[in-house]
Design a protein around this motif. Structure first.
Motif, PDB file in Angstrom:
ATOM      1  N   PRO A  83       0.830  -1.212   0.000  1.00  0.00           N
ATOM      2  CA  PRO A  83       0.000   0.000   0.000  1.00  0.00           C
ATOM      3  C   PRO A  83       0.859   1.255   0.000  1.00  0.00           C
ATOM      4  O   PRO A  83       2.046   1.215   0.295  1.00  0.00           O
ATOM      5  CB  PRO A  83      -0.779  -0.112   1.319  1.00  0.00           C
ATOM      6  CG  PRO A  83      -0.709  -1.540   1.688  1.00  0.00           C
ATOM      7  CD  PRO A  83       0.584  -2.068   1.127  1.00  0.00           C
ATOM      8  N   SER A  84       0.218   2.355  -0.283  1.00  0.00           N
ATOM      9  CA  SER A  84       0.908   3.637  -0.356  1.00  0.00           C
ATOM     10  C   SER A  84       1.656   3.935   0.940  1.00  0.00           C
ATOM     11  O   SER A  84       1.159   3.672   2.030  1.00  0.00           O
ATOM     12  CB  SER A  84      -0.105   4.738  -0.629  1.00  0.00           C
ATOM     13  OG  SER A  84       0.508   5.990  -0.611  1.00  0.00           O
ATOM     14  N   PRO A  85       2.845   4.513   0.833  1.00  0.00           N
ATOM     15  CA  PRO A  85       3.630   4.821   2.022  1.00  0.00           C
ATOM     16  C   PRO A  85       3.172   6.071   2.770  1.00  0.00           C
ATOM     17  O   PRO A  85       3.567   6.292   3.893  1.00  0.00           O
ATOM     18  CB  PRO A  85       5.033   5.034   1.465  1.00  0.00           C
ATOM     19  CG  PRO A  85       4.788   5.541   0.089  1.00  0.00           C
ATOM     20  CD  PRO A  85       3.560   4.806  -0.393  1.00  0.00           C
ATOM     21  N   LEU A  86       2.316   6.886   2.154  1.00  0.00           N
ATOM     22  CA  LEU A  86       1.953   8.149   2.773  1.00  0.00           C
ATOM     23  C   LEU A  86       0.560   8.560   2.336  1.00  0.00           C
ATOM     24  O   LEU A  86       0.262   8.601   1.145  1.00  0.00           O
ATOM     25  CB  LEU A  86       2.964   9.234   2.369  1.00  0.00           C
ATOM     26  CG  LEU A  86       2.740  10.631   2.930  1.00  0.00           C
ATOM     27  CD1 LEU A  86       2.779  10.631   4.450  1.00  0.00           C
ATOM     28  CD2 LEU A  86       3.801  11.579   2.384  1.00  0.00           C
ATOM     29  N   LEU A  92       0.252   9.010  -1.815  1.00  0.00           N
ATOM     30  CA  LEU A  92       1.292   8.788  -2.799  1.00  0.00           C
ATOM     31  C   LEU A  92       1.260   7.346  -3.259  1.00  0.00           C
ATOM     32  O   LEU A  92       0.904   6.445  -2.499  1.00  0.00           O
ATOM     33  CB  LEU A  92       2.671   9.081  -2.209  1.00  0.00           C
ATOM     34  CG  LEU A  92       3.019  10.536  -2.009  1.00  0.00           C
ATOM     35  CD1 LEU A  92       4.389  10.652  -1.350  1.00  0.00           C
ATOM     36  CD2 LEU A  92       3.010  11.280  -3.330  1.00  0.00           C
ATOM     37  N   ALA A  93       1.651   7.148  -4.478  1.00  0.00           N
ATOM     38  CA  ALA A  93       1.798   5.809  -5.036  1.00  0.00           C
ATOM     39  C   ALA A  93       3.198   5.726  -5.639  1.00  0.00           C
ATOM     40  O   ALA A  93       3.581   6.585  -6.427  1.00  0.00           O
ATOM     41  CB  ALA A  93       0.744   5.552  -6.112  1.00  0.00           C
ATOM     42  N   ASN A 117       1.866   9.008  -9.535  1.00  0.00           N
ATOM     43  CA  ASN A 117       2.307   8.961  -8.140  1.00  0.00           C
ATOM     44  C   ASN A 117       1.252   9.500  -7.167  1.00  0.00           C
ATOM     45  O   ASN A 117       1.550   9.702  -5.988  1.00  0.00           O
ATOM     46  CB  ASN A 117       3.590   9.771  -7.937  1.00  0.00           C
ATOM     47  CG  ASN A 117       4.772   9.187  -8.664  1.00  0.00           C
ATOM     48  OD1 ASN A 117       5.541   9.911  -9.296  1.00  0.00           O
ATOM     49  ND2 ASN A 117       4.973   7.888  -8.590  1.00  0.00           N
ATOM     50  N   LEU A 118       0.011   9.724  -7.614  1.00  0.00           N
ATOM     51  CA  LEU A 118      -1.001  10.354  -6.752  1.00  0.00           C
ATOM     52  C   LEU A 118      -2.375   9.714  -6.923  1.00  0.00           C
ATOM     53  O   LEU A 118      -2.887   9.618  -8.025  1.00  0.00           O
ATOM     54  CB  LEU A 118      -1.091  11.848  -7.083  1.00  0.00           C
ATOM     55  CG  LEU A 118      -2.161  12.631  -6.312  1.00  0.00           C
ATOM     56  CD1 LEU A 118      -1.798  12.732  -4.840  1.00  0.00           C
ATOM     57  CD2 LEU A 118      -2.321  14.018  -6.925  1.00  0.00           C
TER      58      LEU A 118
END
Length: 146
Positions: free
Chosen positions: A105-108, A119-120, A140-141
């Motif tokens: 999963p996304s880090p943030l 973020l991706a 990235n979003l």
């Protein structure tokens, strides 16, 4: 001699396995050569943002989304509503992007005022997020609530 062959074969196997790890995951928005640094709106102050690293990820209506390198390492995600100076969000992770994986999963993720953004990492499979109502405004979003 047989022991030497086994040791050499074992070392070769370890090197091969180490090479199978693939490239490290990151955020192309921060590393693209043609990505231009931008300034955050003057009313937004994020403590850990590295100077000159802010990049505009996407804009939709009055909403802007930025990414930046964090100090001493890591990444920040920033959201701003251009109509309301007091409506902005920011979050930073101090983990290095190389620790993130496209399969995780996304880090943030940040959320507030009905907006969720995350973020991706490059190569992230967002299909589950998209099925859950997220939009991918940039590779990235991911955003929900616009």
């Amino acid at each position: 001699m047989r022991t030497l062959v086994k040791v050499a074969a074992g070392a070769a196997l370890l090197l091969a396995l180490a090479g199978c790890g693939g490239s490290t995951a990151g955020f192309s928005a921060l590393t693209e050569k043609d990505a231009t640094a931008v300034e955050l709106p003057a009313h937004i102050e994020v403590e850990h943002v590295a100077p000159g690293s802010v990049r505009l990820l996407a804009e939709r209506d009055d909403h802007s989304f930025y990414v930046a390198n964090a100090l001493p390492g890591g990444v920040c995600l920033i959201y701003a509503n251009r109509q309301h100076d007091s409506s902005w969000l920011a979050g930073c992770t101090l983990a290095e992007p190389r620790q993130f994986s496209p399969t995780e999963p996304s880090p943030l993720e940040i959320s507030g005022s009905g907006i969720n953004a995350k973020l991706a990492v490059d190569g992230y499979d967002a299909s589950k997020d998209l099925a859950d109502g997220w939009e991918q405004l940039h590779p990235n979003l991911l955003v929900r609530g616009l």
